[in-house]
Design a protein around this motif. Structure first.
Motif, PDB file in Angstrom:
ATOM      1  N   GLU A 290       0.892  -1.205  -0.104  1.00 20.61           N
ATOM      2  CA  GLU A 290      -0.123   0.086   0.019  1.00 20.61           C
ATOM      3  C   GLU A 290       0.988   1.236  -0.118  1.00 20.61           C
ATOM      4  O   GLU A 290       2.101   1.088   0.023  1.00 20.61           O
ATOM      5  N   ALA A 291       0.201   2.298  -0.218  1.00 23.66           N
ATOM      6  CA  ALA A 291       0.878   3.582  -0.333  1.00 23.66           C
ATOM      7  C   ALA A 291       1.852   3.907   1.085  1.00 23.66           C
ATOM      8  O   ALA A 291       3.063   4.483   0.953  1.00 23.66           O
ATOM      9  N   ASP A 292       1.361   3.364   2.056  1.00 18.93           N
ATOM     10  CA  ASP A 292       2.126   3.665   3.384  1.00 18.93           C
ATOM     11  C   ASP A 292       3.061   2.346   3.973  1.00 18.93           C
ATOM     12  O   ASP A 292       3.499   2.460   4.720  1.00 18.93           O
ATOM     13  N   GLY A 293       3.145   1.601   2.891  1.00 14.71           N
ATOM     14  CA  GLY A 293       4.166   0.515   3.215  1.00 14.71           C
ATOM     15  C   GLY A 293       3.817  -0.880   3.673  1.00 14.71           C
ATOM     16  O   GLY A 293       4.442  -1.662   3.548  1.00 14.71           O
ATOM     17  N   LEU A 294       2.596  -0.803   4.072  1.00 11.51           N
ATOM     18  CA  LEU A 294       1.960  -2.146   4.418  1.00 11.51           C
ATOM     19  C   LEU A 294       2.014  -3.316   3.296  1.00 11.51           C
ATOM     20  O   LEU A 294       1.312  -2.755   2.139  1.00 11.51           O
ATOM     21  N   ALA A 295       2.334  -4.589   3.495  1.00  8.67           N
ATOM     22  CA  ALA A 295       2.030  -5.354   2.544  1.00  8.67           C
ATOM     23  C   ALA A 295       0.738  -5.638   2.068  1.00  8.67           C
ATOM     24  O   ALA A 295       0.138  -5.924   3.085  1.00  8.67           O
ATOM     25  N   THR A 296       0.327  -5.849   0.899  1.00 13.11           N
ATOM     26  CA  THR A 296      -1.142  -6.006   0.569  1.00 13.11           C
ATOM     27  C   THR A 296      -1.334  -7.338   1.172  1.00 13.11           C
ATOM     28  O   THR A 296      -0.751  -8.313   1.072  1.00 13.11           O
ATOM     29  N   SER A 297      -2.517  -7.649   1.592  1.00 19.67           N
ATOM     30  CA  SER A 297      -2.866  -8.917   2.265  1.00 19.67           C
ATOM     31  C   SER A 297      -4.399  -8.896   2.251  1.00 19.67           C
ATOM     32  O   SER A 297      -5.053  -8.049   2.534  1.00 19.67           O
ATOM     33  N   SER A 298      -4.896 -10.272   1.973  1.00 19.86           N
ATOM     34  CA  SER A 298      -6.390 -10.366   2.064  1.00 19.86           C
ATOM     35  C   SER A 298      -6.699 -10.285   3.606  1.00 19.86           C
ATOM     36  O   SER A 298      -7.991  -9.884   3.890  1.00 19.86           O
ATOM     37  N   ARG A 299      -5.860 -10.619   4.499  1.00 19.25           N
ATOM     38  CA  ARG A 299      -6.235 -10.608   5.613  1.00 19.25           C
ATOM     39  C   ARG A 299      -5.970  -8.948   6.554  1.00 19.25           C
ATOM     40  O   ARG A 299      -6.323  -8.851   7.687  1.00 19.25           O
ATOM     41  N   ASN A 300      -5.693  -7.878   5.517  1.00 14.25           N
ATOM     42  CA  ASN A 300      -5.646  -6.529   6.213  1.00 14.25           C
ATOM     43  C   ASN A 300      -7.177  -6.306   6.484  1.00 14.25           C
ATOM     44  O   ASN A 300      -7.109  -5.180   7.143  1.00 14.25           O
ATOM     45  N   ALA A 301      -7.985  -7.044   5.679  1.00 15.56           N
ATOM     46  CA  ALA A 301      -9.579  -6.511   5.874  1.00 15.56           C
ATOM     47  C   ALA A 301      -9.883  -6.772   7.302  1.00 15.56           C
ATOM     48  O   ALA A 301     -11.093  -6.350   7.789  1.00 15.56           O
ATOM     49  N   TYR A 302      -9.321  -7.486   8.035  1.00 15.42           N
ATOM     50  CA  TYR A 302      -9.498  -7.756   9.515  1.00 15.42           C
ATOM     51  C   TYR A 302      -9.190  -6.611  10.372  1.00 15.42           C
ATOM     52  O   TYR A 302      -9.349  -6.704  11.480  1.00 15.42           O
ATOM     53  N   LEU A 303      -8.403  -5.711   9.939  1.00 11.30           N
ATOM     54  CA  LEU A 303      -7.833  -4.757  10.639  1.00 11.30           C
ATOM     55  C   LEU A 303      -9.144  -3.753  11.043  1.00 11.30           C
ATOM     56  O   LEU A 303      -9.598  -3.226  10.205  1.00 11.30           O
ATOM     57  N   THR A 304      -9.086  -3.400  12.097  1.00  7.60           N
ATOM     58  CA  THR A 304      -9.796  -2.241  12.451  1.00  7.60           C
ATOM     59  C   THR A 304      -9.314  -0.757  12.061  1.00  7.60           C
ATOM     60  O   THR A 304      -8.061  -0.920  11.835  1.00  7.60           O
ATOM     61  N   PRO A 305      -9.962   0.466  11.903  1.00  5.71           N
ATOM     62  CA  PRO A 305      -9.423   1.398  11.448  1.00  5.71           C
ATOM     63  C   PRO A 305      -8.038   1.898  12.333  1.00  5.71           C
ATOM     64  O   PRO A 305      -6.880   2.371  11.677  1.00  5.71           O
ATOM     65  N   ASP A 306      -8.021   1.692  13.568  1.00  7.16           N
ATOM     66  CA  ASP A 306      -6.839   2.336  14.450  1.00  7.16           C
ATOM     67  C   ASP A 306      -5.996   1.058  14.404  1.00  7.16           C
ATOM     68  O   ASP A 306      -4.561   1.367  14.227  1.00  7.16           O
ATOM     69  N   GLU A 307      -6.187  -0.269  14.170  1.00  7.28           N
ATOM     70  CA  GLU A 307      -5.097  -1.142  13.850  1.00  7.28           C
ATOM     71  C   GLU A 307      -4.585  -0.837  12.575  1.00  7.28           C
ATOM     72  O   GLU A 307      -3.166  -0.955  12.070  1.00  7.28           O
ATOM     73  N   ARG A 308      -5.175  -0.591  11.365  1.00  7.58           N
ATOM     74  CA  ARG A 308      -4.835  -0.064  10.064  1.00  7.58           C
ATOM     75  C   ARG A 308      -3.792   0.885  10.142  1.00  7.58           C
ATOM     76  O   ARG A 308      -2.885   0.906   9.506  1.00  7.58           O
ATOM     77  N   ALA A 309      -4.117   2.160  10.860  1.00  6.58           N
ATOM     78  CA  ALA A 309      -3.242   3.033  11.120  1.00  6.58           C
ATOM     79  C   ALA A 309      -1.844   2.724  11.461  1.00  6.58           C
ATOM     80  O   ALA A 309      -0.885   3.413  10.924  1.00  6.58           O
TER      81      ALA A 309
END
Length: 279
Positions: free
Chosen positions: A179-198
């Motif tokens: 992603e633009a902020d460096g997080l590796a793309t993953s289907s499991r990123n959908a499990y993250l809450t907004p705070d966790e994603r941040a």
């Protein structure tokens, strides 16, 4: 683009393609732009006359009893759209009963590279991966198969399987899509809450910072310290391993990988970066 839901239909669809490259992109669906990049790479390798096959199969035997098989996302219509727009020719999307007969008794296992990292945390996981990928290789009979480097251990194990079992297939590793902020793309990123994603990009930032240190011990200590500062993060493992053998790197004389698995809430996120030899 064709969709095949049985082995027989997939084989029939591929029967006329033997004179041009067949490139396979194995996936478990829930496709994102990382998968799209793999499919586009497959299209490039196959050329105009070749065939790009994307398998979509949530493989039950690579999930542990307490893992997320039942809840794993399965947005099939959206996945088909991604495949079509990215250049696939055939989607192979079998049901579990099509891939596994009830009294099956044959598995494919790897006994060295799978003992570490995710293999230690997820017993039996790579046995399931090797078994299903071997079956896909036999069904599709590709010339090339593409896997992302985000799952670096999986990539190394499948290269070993192809070597040891003499599959006439070239394994191509694709750089991790982020992603633009460096997080590796993953289907499991959908499990993250907004705070966790941040805060999740802090994993990649920690690996990059730690990799600048001059010894394996310093790299690992720095990485653990930085990941521990991520709110809610719980380290499953952080390892510096030889890029080929996946054994713990005792020095920086050979190419290595700094790999991590980190729990954030319900999500278990994995990432890795290359660590080049030092003079």
């Amino acid at each position: 683009m064709k969709i095949a839901k049985t082995v027989a239909v997939a084989r029939r669809s591929l029967r006329a393609t033997r004179n041009a490259p067949v490139v396979l992109v194995p996936t478990m669906g829930a496709l994102h732009h990382g998968h799209a990049a793999l499919i586009r790479k497959a299209r490039q390798l196959a050329g105009r006359k070749g065939t790009v096959v994307v398998s979509i199969f949530v493989n039950p035997i690579q999930f542990g009893p307490k893992e997320d098989f039942a809840s794993y996302p399965r947005p099939f219509a959206r996945d088909v759209k991604v495949c079509r727009e990215s250049g696939a020719d055939l989607v192979f999307a079998p049901a579990p009963e099509e891939m596994y007969v009830e009294d099956r008794s044959i598995i494919v296992d790897e006994g060295s590279l799978s003992a570490h990292l995710c293999g230690a945390s997820r017993p039996g996981h790579f046995r399931g991966v090797c078994t299903v990928v071997a079956k896909l290789f036999l069904i599709v009979q590709p010339d090339i198969a593409i896997f992302g480097e985000k799952d670096y251990q999986q990539l190394a194990i499948l290269r070993r399987m192809v070597r040891d079992l003499n599959f006439p297939i070239e394994i191509v590793g694709h750089p991790t899509i982020r992603e633009a902020d460096g997080l590796a793309t993953s289907s499991r990123n959908a499990y993250l809450t907004p705070d966790e994603r941040a805060v999740a990009p802090g994993i990649q930032a920690a690996l990059q910072e730690a990799a600048q240190r001059k010894t394996p011990v310093a790299i690992l200590n720095t990485g653990l310290k930085l990941i521990s500062r991520i709110p809610g993060a719980r380290v499953d493992y952080l390892k510096l391993v030889d890029a080929e053998t996946l054994q713990d790197a005792k020095s920086l004389s050979r190419p290595a990988r700094l790999a991590a698995a980190v729990f954030l809430g319900k999500a278990r996120l994995i990432d890795n970066i290359a660590v080049l030899p030092r003079p």
